[in-house]
Design an enzyme around this catalytic site. Structure first.
Site, PDB file in Angstrom:
ATOM      1  N   HIS A  22       0.521   5.381 -10.024  1.00  0.00           N
ATOM      2  CA  HIS A  22       1.241   5.931  -9.854  1.00  0.00           C
ATOM      3  C   HIS A  22       1.355   6.921 -10.990  1.00  0.00           C
ATOM      4  CE1 HIS A  22       1.096   7.347  -5.280  1.00  0.00           C
ATOM      5  NE2 HIS A  22       1.081   5.795  -5.072  1.00  0.00           N
ATOM      6  N   GLU A  38      -2.180  13.332  -1.917  1.00  0.00           N
ATOM      7  CA  GLU A  38      -1.375  12.300  -2.229  1.00  0.00           C
ATOM      8  C   GLU A  38      -2.708  11.689  -3.038  1.00  0.00           C
ATOM      9  OE1 GLU A  38       1.703   8.271  -1.457  1.00  0.00           O
ATOM     10  OE2 GLU A  38       1.315  10.127  -0.264  1.00  0.00           O
ATOM     11  N   ASP A  40      -3.422  16.930  15.804  1.00  0.00           N
ATOM     12  CA  ASP A  40      -2.723  17.199  15.576  1.00  0.00           C
ATOM     13  C   ASP A  40      -1.536  16.473  14.530  1.00  0.00           C
ATOM     14  OD1 ASP A  40      -0.075  17.933  15.723  1.00  0.00           O
ATOM     15  OD2 ASP A  40      -0.238  18.622  17.559  1.00  0.00           O
TER      16      ASP A  40
END
Length: 420
Positions: free
Chosen positions: A414, A109, A321
């Site tokens: 972004h 990202e 995890d």
């Protein structure tokens, strides 16, 4: 065919043909070939030949295939590479984490590392980051079915008594060298009783450890009650979903799972303006309207800006995890302005991490953990220190996103990323 004959006299191409015809299964390679890297190479060759694709980068892995097969994955063909970014240095004053730590993010990202870097730099230069461990215990729910309500009530009463807990504690301790049973919570539901075991787990995240020991303890309990009390109990499931593992649940928010940590960021209001270029009062209003009212309207248990982003990047980087981001992201952010300081608090009730076991043994993840210099990675203190580092980094990143959104620069930042 004997193992030595398969190793020495069967060519790679012959085994690929056997896979294509169905004569052999993928798992057969790892069971019969001594060289596990060869097994991975042959399975890649089979996939390449059957699809026309090339797996050059997947095969360029430095992992120990034999060790990976014994602890992490089956039918391994290589490794998936994720960009690893240096987010900066985190300074934290915690119960276990005391010092400055280099923080790595494994993420795809864009702008996540840059945003965290800005927040870490601001807190390092101008602010103060404090963390406290408020609870610790991995949970596993063993589901016991009773004949009727009377049996369920009797089981509930027995487990809640001293004799019942001692029976469970003694049996639990027989099946783990590192875990210690702290408590067992009973939740009757009709004729079923959910036994939520909570245990400390040393340096490991400990879910498998607690599952094995809890299941054995519950079966001993069932046998005892059936024989001595003439009951008709059975273990219906080794995970009754009140753990709650890898699912959104309010029991994890209230009771915790793994390490529960509260992080506090304090930064002078004027320095906040300087570092982030936004109005602190706008951040204050946004946080309430977004994290609390917005989350309530959505029916979410996660009253925060983007804790899941930070958890995902850190869990992958440090060998945790990733599926446990589900309960880990159920965190609560709060902010206030007091006496010239901007405060952000982050309550994270379910940070399920370890510094030994699982993915921490993988080569790149092991190196990443080593950078933190947590001392003995086989100690309980190292796991709690790492949990505090995770919480503190999440808190810093919450501060950054609130600043970005309050200054209306989220979309702009972004839009500058490469698309397609």
């Amino acid at each position: 065919m004997k193992q030595d004959k398969l190793d020495n006299y069967t060519s790679d191409s012959d085994i690929v043909n056997d896979l294509a015809s169905g004569k052999r299964k993928p798992h057969d390679l790892y069971a019969t070939l001594q060289d596990k890297s060869r097994a991975a190479r042959i399975l890649r060759m089979y996939l390449e030949s059957s699809t026309g694709s090339k797996l050059e980068h997947i095969g360029s892995a430095t992992i120990d295939y034999k060790d990976t097969l014994s602890r992490n994955a089956e039918n391994v063909i290589g490794a998936a590479q994720v960009p690893l970014g240096y987010a900066g240095r985190l300074k934290v004053e915690g119960d276990y984490a005391k010092g400055t730590y280099p923080i790595l993010f494994a993420t795809t990202e864009g702008r996540l590392v840059a945003g965290a870097s800005r927040a870490l730099a601001a807190t390092l230069k101008f602010g103060r980051m404090t963390t406290r461990v408020i609870r610790d215990g991995m949970a596993r729910d063993i589901l016991v079915r009773c004949e009727d309500l009377s049996e369920a009530a009797a089981l509930n009463a027995f487990v809640n008594g001293a004799e019942g807990f001692k029976l469970l504690q003694d049996e639990f301790s027989k099946h783990t060298r590192h875990g210690s049973l702290s408590s067992v919570e009973c939740y009757p539901a009709g004729r079923d009783v959910h036994l939520r075991f909570i245990a400390t787990t040393g340096a490991a995240m400990g879910m498998n450890m607690v599952t094995i020991a809890s299941s054995s303890a519950a079966r001993a309990l069932v046998s005892f009650m059936n024989e001595s009390r003439k009951m008709h109990l059975e273990v219906l499931g080794e995970s009754g979903n009140m753990c709650a593992d890898k699912k959104p649940s309010y029991i994890d928010v209230l009771r915790g799972r793994g390490v529960s940590v509260i992080a506090e960021v304090r930064i002078p209001v004027e320095r906040l303006k300087q570092a982030f270029g936004c109005d602190p009062n706008a951040m204050l209003e946004l946080e309430k309207a977004k994290n609390h009212i917005g989350s309530e309207l959505a029916g979410s248990n996660a009253f925060n800006a983007h804790v899941a982003n930070t958890l995902a990047a850190m869990y992958i980087a440090y060998g945790q995890d990733p599926a446990q981001i589900v309960e880990g992201s159920q965190a609560i952010t709060d902010v206030a302005i007091k006496s010239g300081f901007f405060y952000l608090w982050l309550y994270m009730p379910a940070i399920e991490v370890g510094t030994i076991g699982g993915g921490t043994a993988r080569e790149t993840q092991k190196e990443a953990l080593g950078l933190l210099n947590l001392g003995d990675l086989g100690s309980d203190a190292s796991r709690k220190a790492f949990a505090e580092i995770v919480a503190a980094t999440c808190a810093a990143n919450e501060l950054n996103l609130l600043a970005v959104e309050a200054s209306s620069t989220l979309a702009k930042s972004h839009s500058e990323l490469k698309r397609g």
